[in-house]
Motif scaffolding. Structure first.
Motif, PDB file in Angstrom:
ATOM      1  N   GLU A  36       1.948 -24.615  25.018  1.00 52.82           N
ATOM      2  CA  GLU A  36       2.571 -23.299  24.877  1.00 52.82           C
ATOM      3  C   GLU A  36       3.870 -23.222  25.666  1.00 52.82           C
ATOM      4  O   GLU A  36       4.882 -22.710  25.173  1.00 52.82           O
ATOM      5  N   ASP A  37       3.863 -23.732  26.885  1.00 56.94           N
ATOM      6  CA  ASP A  37       5.080 -23.706  27.697  1.00 56.94           C
ATOM      7  C   ASP A  37       6.186 -24.534  27.053  1.00 56.94           C
ATOM      8  O   ASP A  37       7.363 -24.160  27.089  1.00 56.94           O
ATOM      9  N   ALA A  38       5.815 -25.667  26.459  1.00 56.88           N
ATOM     10  CA  ALA A  38       6.811 -26.510  25.793  1.00 56.88           C
ATOM     11  C   ALA A  38       7.415 -25.785  24.593  1.00 56.88           C
ATOM     12  O   ALA A  38       8.631 -25.845  24.360  1.00 56.88           O
ATOM     13  N   LEU A  39       6.579 -25.082  23.838  1.00 53.00           N
ATOM     14  CA  LEU A  39       7.083 -24.341  22.681  1.00 53.00           C
ATOM     15  C   LEU A  39       8.018 -23.215  23.118  1.00 53.00           C
ATOM     16  O   LEU A  39       9.065 -22.983  22.496  1.00 53.00           O
ATOM     17  N   ARG A  40       7.648 -22.527  24.190  1.00 55.72           N
ATOM     18  CA  ARG A  40       8.512 -21.451  24.684  1.00 55.72           C
ATOM     19  C   ARG A  40       9.856 -22.005  25.157  1.00 55.72           C
ATOM     20  O   ARG A  40      10.903 -21.372  24.967  1.00 55.72           O
ATOM     21  N   SER A  41       9.832 -23.181  25.769  1.00 60.59           N
ATOM     22  CA  SER A  41      11.071 -23.802  26.212  1.00 60.59           C
ATOM     23  C   SER A  41      11.953 -24.165  25.019  1.00 60.59           C
ATOM     24  O   SER A  41      13.175 -23.955  25.038  1.00 60.59           O
ATOM     25  N   MET A  42      11.342 -24.698  23.971  1.00 67.23           N
ATOM     26  CA  MET A  42      12.092 -25.046  22.767  1.00 67.23           C
ATOM     27  C   MET A  42      12.723 -23.809  22.139  1.00 67.23           C
ATOM     28  O   MET A  42      13.879 -23.833  21.703  1.00 67.23           O
ATOM     29  N   LEU A  43      11.983 -22.717  22.108  1.00 67.31           N
ATOM     30  CA  LEU A  43      12.500 -21.492  21.507  1.00 67.31           C
ATOM     31  C   LEU A  43      13.551 -20.829  22.383  1.00 67.31           C
ATOM     32  O   LEU A  43      14.421 -20.116  21.880  1.00 67.31           O
ATOM     33  N   SER A  44      13.481 -21.068  23.667  1.00 66.01           N
ATOM     34  CA  SER A  44      14.527 -20.564  24.555  1.00 66.01           C
ATOM     35  C   SER A  44      15.857 -21.239  24.244  1.00 66.01           C
ATOM     36  O   SER A  44      16.916 -20.611  24.279  1.00 66.01           O
ATOM     37  N   ASP A  45      15.789 -22.534  23.910  1.00 69.46           N
ATOM     38  CA  ASP A  45      17.000 -23.271  23.547  1.00 69.46           C
ATOM     39  C   ASP A  45      17.458 -22.941  22.133  1.00 69.46           C
ATOM     40  O   ASP A  45      18.656 -22.847  21.867  1.00 69.46           O
ATOM     41  N   ASP A  46      16.503 -22.799  21.226  1.00 68.89           N
ATOM     42  CA  ASP A  46      16.823 -22.522  19.823  1.00 68.89           C
ATOM     43  C   ASP A  46      15.807 -21.527  19.270  1.00 68.89           C
ATOM     44  O   ASP A  46      14.726 -21.922  18.828  1.00 68.89           O
ATOM     45  N   PRO A  47      16.129 -20.240  19.277  1.00 68.60           N
ATOM     46  CA  PRO A  47      15.171 -19.233  18.808  1.00 68.60           C
ATOM     47  C   PRO A  47      14.902 -19.305  17.308  1.00 68.60           C
ATOM     48  O   PRO A  47      14.010 -18.618  16.816  1.00 68.60           O
ATOM     49  N   ASN A  48      15.662 -20.149  16.597  1.00 61.45           N
ATOM     50  CA  ASN A  48      15.471 -20.294  15.155  1.00 61.45           C
ATOM     51  C   ASN A  48      14.725 -21.574  14.788  1.00 61.45           C
ATOM     52  O   ASN A  48      14.735 -21.987  13.621  1.00 61.45           O
ATOM     53  N   ASN A  49      14.087 -22.178  15.776  1.00 67.07           N
ATOM     54  CA  ASN A  49      13.254 -23.350  15.519  1.00 67.07           C
ATOM     55  C   ASN A  49      11.979 -22.860  14.830  1.00 67.07           C
ATOM     56  O   ASN A  49      11.043 -22.384  15.473  1.00 67.07           O
ATOM     57  N   VAL A  50      11.966 -22.972  13.516  1.00 73.06           N
ATOM     58  CA  VAL A  50      10.890 -22.368  12.728  1.00 73.06           C
ATOM     59  C   VAL A  50       9.536 -22.979  13.067  1.00 73.06           C
ATOM     60  O   VAL A  50       8.535 -22.268  13.236  1.00 73.06           O
ATOM     61  N   ARG A  51       9.482 -24.294  13.182  1.00 77.78           N
ATOM     62  CA  ARG A  51       8.203 -24.948  13.457  1.00 77.78           C
ATOM     63  C   ARG A  51       7.659 -24.549  14.825  1.00 77.78           C
ATOM     64  O   ARG A  51       6.461 -24.299  14.979  1.00 77.78           O
ATOM     65  N   ALA A  52       8.550 -24.467  15.823  1.00 77.29           N
ATOM     66  CA  ALA A  52       8.103 -24.069  17.157  1.00 77.29           C
ATOM     67  C   ALA A  52       7.634 -22.621  17.152  1.00 77.29           C
ATOM     68  O   ALA A  52       6.617 -22.279  17.770  1.00 77.29           O
ATOM     69  N   PHE A  53       8.364 -21.759  16.445  1.00 80.45           N
ATOM     70  CA  PHE A  53       7.962 -20.348  16.387  1.00 80.45           C
ATOM     71  C   PHE A  53       6.597 -20.213  15.725  1.00 80.45           C
ATOM     72  O   PHE A  53       5.720 -19.498  16.224  1.00 80.45           O
ATOM     73  N   GLN A  54       6.418 -20.881  14.606  1.00 76.68           N
ATOM     74  CA  GLN A  54       5.149 -20.757  13.888  1.00 76.68           C
ATOM     75  C   GLN A  54       3.983 -21.300  14.711  1.00 76.68           C
ATOM     76  O   GLN A  54       2.883 -20.727  14.698  1.00 76.68           O
ATOM     77  N   ALA A  55       4.233 -22.395  15.432  1.00 76.15           N
ATOM     78  CA  ALA A  55       3.166 -22.958  16.264  1.00 76.15           C
ATOM     79  C   ALA A  55       2.802 -22.012  17.401  1.00 76.15           C
ATOM     80  O   ALA A  55       1.617 -21.791  17.699  1.00 76.15           O
ATOM     81  N   LEU A  56       3.823 -21.425  18.044  1.00 77.89           N
ATOM     82  CA  LEU A  56       3.549 -20.499  19.139  1.00 77.89           C
ATOM     83  C   LEU A  56       2.933 -19.205  18.612  1.00 77.89           C
ATOM     84  O   LEU A  56       2.035 -18.631  19.243  1.00 77.89           O
ATOM     85  N   ALA A  57       3.393 -18.756  17.455  1.00 74.09           N
ATOM     86  CA  ALA A  57       2.815 -17.550  16.856  1.00 74.09           C
ATOM     87  C   ALA A  57       1.335 -17.749  16.558  1.00 74.09           C
ATOM     88  O   ALA A  57       0.521 -16.834  16.733  1.00 74.09           O
ATOM     89  N   GLU A  58       0.976 -18.947  16.134  1.00 77.67           N
ATOM     90  CA  GLU A  58      -0.438 -19.222  15.866  1.00 77.67           C
ATOM     91  C   GLU A  58      -1.261 -19.146  17.150  1.00 77.67           C
ATOM     92  O   GLU A  58      -2.375 -18.614  17.169  1.00 77.67           O
ATOM     93  N   ILE A  59      -0.690 -19.660  18.241  1.00 76.83           N
ATOM     94  CA  ILE A  59      -1.402 -19.633  19.520  1.00 76.83           C
ATOM     95  C   ILE A  59      -1.621 -18.196  19.985  1.00 76.83           C
ATOM     96  O   ILE A  59      -2.738 -17.794  20.333  1.00 76.83           O
ATOM     97  N   VAL A  60      -0.537 -17.395  20.009  1.00 78.14           N
ATOM     98  CA  VAL A  60      -0.667 -16.038  20.543  1.00 78.14           C
ATOM     99  C   VAL A  60      -1.491 -15.148  19.617  1.00 78.14           C
ATOM    100  O   VAL A  60      -2.209 -14.254  20.079  1.00 78.14           O
ATOM    101  N   SER A  61      -1.413 -15.396  18.311  1.00 78.97           N
ATOM    102  CA  SER A  61      -2.200 -14.566  17.394  1.00 78.97           C
ATOM    103  C   SER A  61      -3.682 -14.893  17.503  1.00 78.97           C
ATOM    104  O   SER A  61      -4.529 -13.991  17.452  1.00 78.97           O
ATOM    105  N   ARG A  62      -4.014 -16.179  17.677  1.00 75.77           N
ATOM    106  CA  ARG A  62      -5.426 -16.537  17.869  1.00 75.77           C
ATOM    107  C   ARG A  62      -5.966 -15.917  19.147  1.00 75.77           C
ATOM    108  O   ARG A  62      -7.092 -15.417  19.187  1.00 75.77           O
TER     109      ARG A  62
END
Length: 228
Positions: A37-63
């Motif tokens: 999760e921390d790695a995904l948040r770091s990736m999105l901090s650099d690129d908020p349009n990283n679709v794969r990272a957003f979807q992966a993190l969204a799955e984590i927080v939604s679960r």
């Protein structure tokens, strides 16, 4: 309860209330999940349009919000499927809203629009227009048109697309959505106009298959109207 009223209700709660989708330290949480999760948040901090990272993190927080994640608390998890889905949507909303503040972010705005399409018409259009303005490639615009078409609003999709599409510079996927939106709105003549606009796209060979499919769809729409 609709998503936006539910979100406003949660925001009015005292600060001691649980935060939907926020990571809660528990003894059962696995270190690997936390690092992911921390790695995904770091990736999105650099690129908020990283679709794969957003979807992966969204799955984590939604679960987690729905009470189905590895660190979920069964005592506070939503009781039924409808509440679980609402909690999951609210968690994704919070994530997208957090990332949408980035000046280059467009994908989070498209996600916010998707979640609000049935509850906040004006807000949805505003978010999609902002997303389109932030993305010169046209991917945000294509995503916004898909959101509006999926929400049964082809007329709004046409208005958004016509106002922002640059066919020589942007993805032809925008043109595809415009043609289909015009057909869905019962405007086959307008669909033909958007199909002709695809002539401006520089690489015609790359869109030959798309054009053939759209030409067939327009012809079918014209036949249906002629037969009524």
């Amino acid at each position: 309860m609709a998503l936006l009223p539910r979100l406003r209700q949660l925001m009015r709660r005292p600060s001691s209330a649980s935060k939907v989708g926020a990571r809660r330290p528990t003894k059962t949480a696995r270190r690997g999940d936390t690092l992911h999760e921390d790695a995904l948040r770091s990736m999105l901090s650099d690129d908020p349009n990283n679709v794969r990272a957003f979807q992966a993190l969204a799955e984590i927080v939604s679960r987690r919000a729905a009470g189905t994640g590895p660190d979920s608390d069964p005592l506070t998890a939503p009781a039924d499927a409808v509440e679980r889905q609402r909690a999951a949507d609210l968690a994704v909303w919070s994530l997208a809203e957090e990332l949408a503040g980035h000046p280059r972010a467009w994908y989070p705005l498209v996600e916010l629009a998707r979640l609000s399409a049935n509850d906040d018409h004006e807000g949805t259009l505003r978010r999609l227009a902002t997303a389109a303005e932030r993305d010169p490639s046209g991917e945000a615009l294509a995503g916004g048109l898909a959101v509006l078409r999926d929400a049964g609003q082809p007329g709004e999709a046409l208005g958004l697309g016509i106002g922002h599409w640059r066919p020589r510079e942007q993805t032809p996927e925008v043109g595809r959505h415009l043609v289909l939106a015009a057909i869905e709105a019962g405007r086959p003549l307008e669909a033909k106009q958007h199909l002709r606009t695809l002539d401006l796209f520089p690489d015609q060979a790359a869109i030959a298959g798309m054009r053939a499919d759209l030409t067939h769809a327009v012809a079918q729409a014209e036949q249906q109207i002629a037969g009524t």
